[in-house]
Design an enzyme around this catalytic site. Sequence first.
Site, PDB file in Angstrom:
ATOM      1  N   HIS A 197       3.455  -2.773   3.336  1.00  0.00           N
ATOM      2  CA  HIS A 197       3.949  -1.393   3.358  1.00  0.00           C
ATOM      3  C   HIS A 197       3.073  -0.585   4.307  1.00  0.00           C
ATOM      4  O   HIS A 197       1.851  -0.715   4.291  1.00  0.00           O
ATOM      5  CB  HIS A 197       3.882  -0.818   1.937  1.00  0.00           C
ATOM      6  CG  HIS A 197       4.669   0.446   1.743  1.00  0.00           C
ATOM      7  ND1 HIS A 197       4.295   1.641   2.302  1.00  0.00           N
ATOM      8  CD2 HIS A 197       5.806   0.698   1.049  1.00  0.00           C
ATOM      9  CE1 HIS A 197       5.161   2.573   1.956  1.00  0.00           C
ATOM     10  NE2 HIS A 197       6.096   2.024   1.198  1.00  0.00           N
ATOM     11  N   ARG A 256       7.748  10.410   3.414  1.00  0.00           N
ATOM     12  CA  ARG A 256       8.305  10.460   4.766  1.00  0.00           C
ATOM     13  C   ARG A 256       9.786  10.806   4.732  1.00  0.00           C
ATOM     14  O   ARG A 256      10.309  11.438   5.649  1.00  0.00           O
ATOM     15  CB  ARG A 256       8.075   9.120   5.468  1.00  0.00           C
ATOM     16  CG  ARG A 256       6.611   8.890   5.830  1.00  0.00           C
ATOM     17  CD  ARG A 256       6.344   7.512   6.401  1.00  0.00           C
ATOM     18  NE  ARG A 256       6.239   6.501   5.349  1.00  0.00           N
ATOM     19  CZ  ARG A 256       6.846   5.327   5.365  1.00  0.00           C
ATOM     20  NH1 ARG A 256       7.651   5.008   6.372  1.00  0.00           N
ATOM     21  NH2 ARG A 256       6.666   4.475   4.388  1.00  0.00           N
TER      22      ARG A 256
END
Length: 489
Positions: A274, A297
């Site tokens: 990730h 995000r």
Amino acid sequence: MRRLTHQYIFRALTVAAISFLAYRLLRRAAMTAPRTIVVGGGLAGLSAAHTALENGAIVVLLDKKPALGGNSVKASSGINGAGTAAQKEQNITDSPEIFYNDTLASARDLARTHLIKALTDHSVPTLEWLTNNFGVDLSLVAQLGGHSVPRTHRGKGGAPGWAMTSALVKKLEAQPERATILKGAKVVKLLREGGRVTGVEYEVGGEKKTEEGSVVIATGGYAADYAEGGYLSQFRPELLAVPTTNGDHATGDGHRLAVSIGGALCDMDQVQVHPTGFVDPKDPSAKTKFLAAEALRGVGGILIDKDGVRFVDELERRDTVTEKMREVAKAGRAPIRLLLNPEAAKTLEAHVGFYKSKGLMREYESAAALAEDAKIPLANLEATFDAQRSYAKGLTQDPFGKTNHTNAVYTLDEPLLVAEMTPVVHYTMGGIVVDEDARVLNTDGTPIPGLFAAGEAIGGVHGRNRLGGSSLLEAVVFGRLAGKSSTAR
């Protein structure tokens, strides 16, 4: 008086007879009901347990840790659904077919279409099951990397993984007459009779015991298997130096159980790194790190290098963002920071509050304060923010191809939330080979009778890359499939 006494005695005897008959019937039903043993108490195991109960089984759930939940309780971005009521209320056009195509593109050459179809076709009924049966709030929808539309659902409170897992645990604990939960119980062997799996042998409190029944393996992945000769060492030795977001339970126990009786594994070298794990200022070299949810995000967070310059579409696939971050670091442009403006921070208020309380995210009163503290040229931040406004207004196109500009307006005089980021070992796409009914397959491709698997323990669903929001979905979808299959006569 005598007549009333006789009536009282008669009624008492009648009630006793009915109670005894009911007891006999319940006992007979319990003796003839299918038995399902679930190994692992995360969201996949809990979903399997509840579905087995719904299909008339007696359930025993075993977990080697002192508390249930596994990695599921940490999941913070949400769960995917395509064509849900929440999407329709927000005028989001989506369907299982669109979701299927996004997942297919993410999986690339390792796509298994039958597993992807099972995942995407079951997304809406899965979310309805969570909402209707357990009261889980999934009313908010965001767009994460690799998705063509917003489809990752979460509630108005804290982490969705915790919301789902805790609701399922609570309801399972409320059914002790049909569901037994044993914690601190590590399964060490699968029992067989003929070619069928008939139960497990497990260790608890220093003793070895057995349970009989069909078995569902839901033990999670191997993203914390750093042991010498472990799965990471065998298949991705270069990741041994990379920190992980996983709890210490994720050591591939279920994989070894399946292999011990001929079960097949696939894609074991496919380990998702990730892109965004928090670097804790108090312990920057910690091996285990908190995940910076992709939702950060998704709601407008941006990534910048040490000079305040963006370098990637923040909503690209996880593997793509990770690779870009590695390129930046290799070029000497680290540390990499995540920035959130006030609008983005408000959208994920519960998440942000948690991260701030842990000291992982810091608030600056302005861009100038950040620039001074981090030694970033203020002119660079100004140029980055000006570009963000231009993209948001449609005046120019993002050079990295970003098209979702939610909360994209950043200004120099507003507060900023900032955190340092590093890639982390997060999820293992490889695992036990199953079919679309969650039946474990042996090395010749035929099902092993009595053995099923679900969640991160299985392989092949995501191919080369898992889309954000699909881990919780996989856990529930295949957990439910395994629970149902385990009760078939």
